[in-house]
Design a protein around this motif. Structure first.
Motif, PDB file in Angstrom:
ATOM      1  N   ASP A  77      48.965  79.344  44.425  1.00 18.84           N
ATOM      2  CA  ASP A  77      47.895  78.381  44.182  1.00 18.84           C
ATOM      3  C   ASP A  77      46.773  78.581  45.197  1.00 18.84           C
ATOM      4  OD1 ASP A  77      47.007  76.322  42.618  1.00 18.84           O
ATOM      5  OD2 ASP A  77      48.798  75.103  42.915  1.00 18.84           O
ATOM      6  N   SER A 168      53.967  63.791  41.767  1.00 23.60           N
ATOM      7  CA  SER A 168      54.241  64.799  42.797  1.00 23.60           C
ATOM      8  C   SER A 168      53.835  64.331  44.193  1.00 23.60           C
ATOM      9  CB  SER A 168      53.547  66.121  42.473  1.00 23.60           C
ATOM     10  OG  SER A 168      52.173  66.037  42.744  1.00 23.60           O
ATOM     11  N   SER A 173      53.310  69.547  46.211  1.00 22.92           N
ATOM     12  CA  SER A 173      52.210  69.850  45.289  1.00 22.92           C
ATOM     13  C   SER A 173      51.266  70.909  45.853  1.00 22.92           C
ATOM     14  CB  SER A 173      51.439  68.581  44.926  1.00 22.92           C
ATOM     15  OG  SER A 173      50.574  68.203  45.973  1.00 22.92           O
ATOM     16  N   GLU A 177      55.462  76.543  43.988  1.00 19.94           N
ATOM     17  CA  GLU A 177      56.238  77.785  43.855  1.00 19.94           C
ATOM     18  C   GLU A 177      57.135  78.011  45.067  1.00 19.94           C
ATOM     19  OE1 GLU A 177      53.519  78.116  40.584  1.00 19.94           O
ATOM     20  OE2 GLU A 177      53.160  77.539  42.664  1.00 19.94           O
ATOM     21  N   GLU A 300      59.173  71.321  39.024  1.00 19.32           N
ATOM     22  CA  GLU A 300      58.414  71.645  37.811  1.00 19.32           C
ATOM     23  C   GLU A 300      57.174  72.456  38.187  1.00 19.32           C
ATOM     24  OE1 GLU A 300      57.375  72.543  34.480  1.00 19.32           O
ATOM     25  OE2 GLU A 300      59.038  71.106  34.400  1.00 19.32           O
ATOM     26  N   LEU A 301      57.016  73.620  37.542  1.00 22.96           N
ATOM     27  CA  LEU A 301      55.891  74.493  37.868  1.00 22.96           C
ATOM     28  C   LEU A 301      54.849  74.556  36.753  1.00 22.96           C
ATOM     29  CD1 LEU A 301      57.787  77.495  39.512  1.00 22.96           C
ATOM     30  CD2 LEU A 301      56.755  75.496  40.605  1.00 22.96           C
ATOM     31  N   THR A 302      55.251  74.282  35.527  1.00 21.20           N
ATOM     32  CA  THR A 302      54.325  74.536  34.412  1.00 21.20           C
ATOM     33  C   THR A 302      53.886  73.284  33.673  1.00 21.20           C
ATOM     34  OG1 THR A 302      56.236  74.946  33.002  1.00 21.20           O
ATOM     35  CG2 THR A 302      55.186  76.859  34.017  1.00 21.20           C
ATOM     36  N   THR A 304      52.036  70.227  32.241  1.00 20.84           N
ATOM     37  CA  THR A 304      50.614  69.868  32.238  1.00 20.84           C
ATOM     38  C   THR A 304      50.362  68.663  33.130  1.00 20.84           C
ATOM     39  OG1 THR A 304      50.659  70.546  29.922  1.00 20.84           O
ATOM     40  CG2 THR A 304      48.658  69.468  30.709  1.00 20.84           C
ATOM     41  N   ARG A 307      53.359  69.153  37.044  1.00 14.40           N
ATOM     42  CA  ARG A 307      53.478  70.236  38.026  1.00 14.40           C
ATOM     43  C   ARG A 307      53.691  69.648  39.423  1.00 14.40           C
ATOM     44  NH1 ARG A 307      52.559  75.469  39.686  1.00 14.40           N
ATOM     45  NH2 ARG A 307      51.106  75.751  41.422  1.00 14.40           N
TER      46      ARG A 307
END
Length: 353
Positions: A77, A168, A173, A177, A300-302, A304, A307
């Motif tokens: 990111d 998050s 956040s 990853e 959660e990475l993906t 909408t 994340r």
């Protein structure tokens, strides 16, 4: 308390007001030996974090504790910082002393690995910022989970709201990853029986840390324990009023906390501050001060909308081994007693030594 050998602790921080309180707690604790400080970007950019860490060590008259510079960017990111929360330099209104301390020649990921190899099976890891450096360290040294005695992480939010998005928490956040990678690495080590259950990370999420609400009254107790003449803060004070404490450490902490109180007040939370990171520091030294539940955590990475959300599989639907101990209950009064009885006399000794 009976004195055993001090526990070696490696702290990875994105200093920040509450990270500063966490570092001071570790330095003030006779049962801890701070063997290294990794700087990670988060609350402010990584170079400012480095400046804050070096200045804090000087303020606490700490010995030659190595401070390393961490990754400039998250794994995938772009970097985000939170000066609105922590002030333009990360420590609210506090000013740090001049010094000639220098950073290590090696980066924070290597600092993790060096510290782990210097204290194999003994090192206690603490992360109060994004998990970027720890993820990079585990890439460089896959045995890292088994080299640590235990690991405490301030991050995430479990069955509780977020503070960055609706779901998050800030540290996660900033680099979801890296967080996902860290939980996966420790999870694989647990699956392969490379580590014991106590070597899984103890995770202090917002559901736990938002119980640790520092108020002006508690901060006054700290000044009193330091025998520092100070004036209790009030919501009625002019913005940015500076501490008049005659103890340099108490003065810096009060000036840092003032900004944090004002920020929380503006958020509608009252004239108080949540001490997220000092709780994690206390847990690193003594995991027994919080009640935990072992579970599997993933990030959660993906999503909408989701994340950076930390998900705990309480009901074992994934069928994976637990990879974390999630803090679920804490006694704030007991924590503040412990914080004050360590940091107060330490601040007093700095002046009278």
């Amino acid at each position: 308390m009976a004195h055993h050998e001090a526990l070696p602790v490696f702290a990875d921080v994105d200093t920040g007001v509450d990270d500063a309180m966490a570092l001071v707690y570790l330095i003030a604790s006779s049962d801890a030996e701070l063997v290294g400080v990794a700087s990670t970007g988060g609350n402010v950019d990584v170079d400012q974090v480095c400046r804050n860490n070096l200045g804090l060590l000087e303020l606490c008259r700490a010995g030659d504790i190595p401070v390393s510079r961490g990754a400039e960017q998250p794994l995938a990111d772009t970097m985000r910082t939170a000066e609105d929360t922590h002030g333009p330099a990360g420590l609210g209104y506090a000013e740090l002393p001049a010094h000639d301390r220098k950073l290590t020649s090696y980066d924070s990921a290597e600092a993790w690995v060096r510290a782990a190899h210097a204290h194999p099976g003994e090192l206690i890891g603490l992360v109060t910022g994004p998990l970027t450096n720890l993820a990079l360290a585990a890439r460089a040294e896959p045995e890292l989970p088994s080299l640590l005695r235990r690991l405490a992480i301030m991050g995430g939010s479990f069955d509780y709201r977020g503070n960055t998005t609706p779901v998050s928490e800030w540290n996660i956040s900033v680099d979801p990853e890296a967080a996902a990678e860290v939980f996966a690495v420790w999870g694989r080590a647990a699956e392969s029986k490379a580590i014991e259950p106590h070597q899984l990370p103890t995770v202090c999420g917002l559901n736990l840390t938002e119980n640790i609400a520092l108020t002006p009254a508690i901060l006054s107790r700290l000044a009193n324990a330091a025998e520092a003449s100070s004036v209790a803060m009030s919501v009625l004070d002019a913005r940015g009023t500076r501490s008049v404490a005659d103890n340099p450490l108490i003065r810096a902490l009060e000036d840092a906390m003032r900004f944090y109180f004002e920020f929380h007040f503006d958020q509608g939370e009252g004239y108080l501050a949540h001490l997220h990171d000092p709780l994690a520091a206390a847990v690193a030294l003594d995991p027994g001060i919080v009640a935990t539940r072992a579970t599997t955590v993933d990030v959660e990475l993906t999503g909408t909308l989701t994340r950076g959300m930390t998900i705990a599989d309480w009901s074992r639907r994934w069928g994976r081994e637990p990879n974390a101990h999630i803090g679920v209950d804490v006694d704030p009064a007991a924590f503040f007693d412990r914080f004050i009885e360590r940091v107060g006399p330490f601040a007093r000794r700095l002046v009278h030594s």
